[in-house]
Scaffold this motif. Structure first.
Motif, short mmCIF file in Angstrom:
data_model
loop_
_atom_site.label_atom_id
_atom_site.label_comp_id
_atom_site.label_asym_id
_atom_site.label_seq_id
_atom_site.Cartn_x
_atom_site.Cartn_y
_atom_site.Cartn_z
N SER B 22 22.60 43.12 46.59
CA SER B 22 24.05 42.96 46.72
C SER B 22 24.28 41.90 47.77
O SER B 22 23.37 41.52 48.49
CB SER B 22 24.72 44.28 47.10
OG SER B 22 24.22 44.75 48.32
N GLY B 23 25.50 41.40 47.88
CA GLY B 23 25.73 40.34 48.85
C GLY B 23 25.19 39.01 48.34
O GLY B 23 24.94 38.84 47.14
N GLU B 24 24.94 38.07 49.26
CA GLU B 24 24.61 36.69 48.87
C GLU B 24 23.13 36.47 48.56
O GLU B 24 22.76 35.51 47.91
CB GLU B 24 24.96 35.72 50.01
CG GLU B 24 26.45 35.66 50.33
CD GLU B 24 26.66 35.00 51.68
OE1 GLU B 24 26.01 33.98 51.97
OE2 GLU B 24 27.48 35.52 52.46
N LEU B 25 22.25 37.33 49.09
CA LEU B 25 20.82 37.08 48.97
C LEU B 25 20.18 38.10 48.04
O LEU B 25 20.56 39.27 48.03
CB LEU B 25 20.14 37.14 50.34
CG LEU B 25 20.64 36.12 51.36
CD1 LEU B 25 20.00 36.36 52.72
CD2 LEU B 25 20.31 34.70 50.89
N ASP B 106 15.33 42.99 51.99
CA ASP B 106 15.94 44.04 51.18
C ASP B 106 17.45 43.93 51.30
O ASP B 106 18.01 44.10 52.38
CB ASP B 106 15.44 45.40 51.69
CG ASP B 106 15.87 46.54 50.77
OD1 ASP B 106 16.96 46.47 50.19
OD2 ASP B 106 15.11 47.51 50.63
N THR B 108 19.48 45.78 49.21
CA THR B 108 19.97 46.87 48.37
C THR B 108 21.39 47.24 48.76
O THR B 108 22.25 47.48 47.91
CB THR B 108 19.06 48.12 48.54
OG1 THR B 108 17.72 47.74 48.26
CG2 THR B 108 19.49 49.23 47.62
N GLN B 109 21.60 47.32 50.08
CA GLN B 109 22.95 47.61 50.54
C GLN B 109 23.64 46.28 50.88
O GLN B 109 23.05 45.21 50.73
CB GLN B 109 22.89 48.58 51.71
CG GLN B 109 22.24 49.91 51.24
CD GLN B 109 22.34 51.02 52.24
OE1 GLN B 109 22.55 50.80 53.42
NE2 GLN B 109 22.22 52.24 51.76
N ALA B 110 24.88 46.31 51.32
CA ALA B 110 25.66 45.07 51.40
C ALA B 110 25.07 44.06 52.37
O ALA B 110 25.21 42.86 52.18
CB ALA B 110 27.11 45.38 51.77
N GLU B 111 24.37 44.51 53.40
CA GLU B 111 23.80 43.58 54.37
C GLU B 111 22.28 43.59 54.22
O GLU B 111 21.70 44.57 53.80
CB GLU B 111 24.21 43.96 55.79
CG GLU B 111 25.70 44.22 55.93
CD GLU B 111 26.58 43.06 55.49
OE1 GLU B 111 26.08 41.92 55.48
OE2 GLU B 111 27.74 43.28 55.15
N ASN B 112 21.64 42.52 54.58
CA ASN B 112 20.20 42.42 54.35
C ASN B 112 19.38 43.04 55.48
O ASN B 112 19.82 43.16 56.61
CB ASN B 112 19.78 40.96 54.12
CG ASN B 112 20.28 40.04 55.22
OD1 ASN B 112 21.01 40.47 56.11
ND2 ASN B 112 19.87 38.80 55.16
N ALA B 113 18.17 43.49 55.14
CA ALA B 113 17.20 44.00 56.10
C ALA B 113 15.90 43.22 55.90
O ALA B 113 15.57 42.84 54.78
CB ALA B 113 16.96 45.49 55.87
N LEU B 114 15.19 42.98 57.00
CA LEU B 114 13.96 42.18 56.95
C LEU B 114 12.81 42.97 57.55
O LEU B 114 12.98 43.69 58.52
CB LEU B 114 14.11 40.92 57.83
CG LEU B 114 14.81 39.70 57.29
CD1 LEU B 114 14.86 38.65 58.38
CD2 LEU B 114 14.06 39.15 56.07
#
Lengths: 123, 123, 123, 123
Positions: B22-25, B106, B108-114
């Motif tokens: 989700s989001g841009e990436l 990742d 999966t949710q609106a903001e990314n995790a690295l």
């Protein structure tokens, strides 16, 4: 205990400067170097790319008994610096042993994301 | 300094391609490989699973003095590629020494995790 | 190449099961183990705490040529499991060499955060 | 198996206490130490900076067969503690072998970000 420790040759395969930022913090990478010895460490960075020759001889000094958290975007050699938004890899050599860690803050989306790893020491 | 350095056998136990974005990436993983030598490196990936036999002989070339940040979703062998949303593990072998790092984005949710880690070198 | 590789004794100092979750994904940790050999690996976990004696003899089997991404919350021994929201540390021993990585997904707040590191091999 | 394992000298080049927090969790760092042996481990931290002399002789005890997840903000020596919002690096020495991992939770923005790495062992 002011002797130089660590290694003189380090590799970080995953370099990437995110091209955009949002929110309060700017996207950036840091190569964090600790010099435990009393003599200054003369670093030299080589930047490898996917489809062009490396940028060589980017220099940086870390004084004795100091750490420097070096923004990769601040490095340059012969008028060249590392482009944003392009996958690359980092080699760091030093004339005295140091310890190297790499961290990235990505704020492409509204909230920030962090990653970090030690460099890979070549012995 | 164009000699091959690193190791010829690397392991990354935690592989996972997030099934949604989700989001841009877009959610993705990269196996980032640096080949400091002048000869091309012929890589071979083996993908291990929790409850089925491995996928073997996924090949990839990293030219000399280049890095490749390889999307795991782009690998294939015999018509098979790595399924999304399934825990797996990665073995990389190379005919010349290279350095390997693994990173996952990742979204999966609106903001990314690295997350990121060096591979584990087998000596 | 189905020989056992890696190490038989691994340490992860930073264990923590986040007590709360929000959004689509549940907070959790995974100990990701790869067994490249043909024989099953018999793992034994010891869980160390800040202010009480360890939990010992938590067992887990990883079949040959398989990976298991083990949720720490799923481990138990003598009716005890790892409490949520408590700092702890992990020791993994195996009767055959394996490779161990630790990853945590924290969804305490609305968006998820990820961290990962290889375990520390004892030789 | 209650023998001391690991190393007696560890380095973490990338230390940073985020100056602000938002949301439910406070920004912080933890130096996670596992002492597998039966004797207490006497730790000593040295904190290196970019442009001033190190803070030395910050002490901490980890009892036998225990882990401690040490908030860096809790360390002090001679009335000095680590300032927030300043890049620094960490050296940990111990009189008995231990294993050291470093993790940071950054909640500067509304959602949290995590990073973690093992320390670099000096042998």
């Amino acid at each position: 205990m002011a002797q130089a420790i660590g290694a003189t040759h380090w590799i970080i395969p995953d370099g990437y400067i995110p091209p955009t930022s949002s929110g309060e913090l700017e996207s950036h990478e840091s190569v964090c170097v600790l010099n435990c010895g009393t003599e200054a460490a003369k670093l030299e960075f080589t930047i490898y790319f996917e489809d062009r020759d490396p940028i060589e001889h980017m220099e940086y000094i870390v004084p004795g008994r100091r750490t420097k958290h070096i923004r990769t975007a601040s490095l340059s050699a012969g008028g060249e610096s590392i482009p944003k938004g392009v996958p690359y890899a980092i080699q760091v050599t030093s004339d005295v042993p140091v310890i190297v860690q790499y961290s990235r803050l990505d704020s492409t989306q509204a909230e920030n994301a962090l990653m970090s790893t030690l460099g890979y020491p070549i012995r």
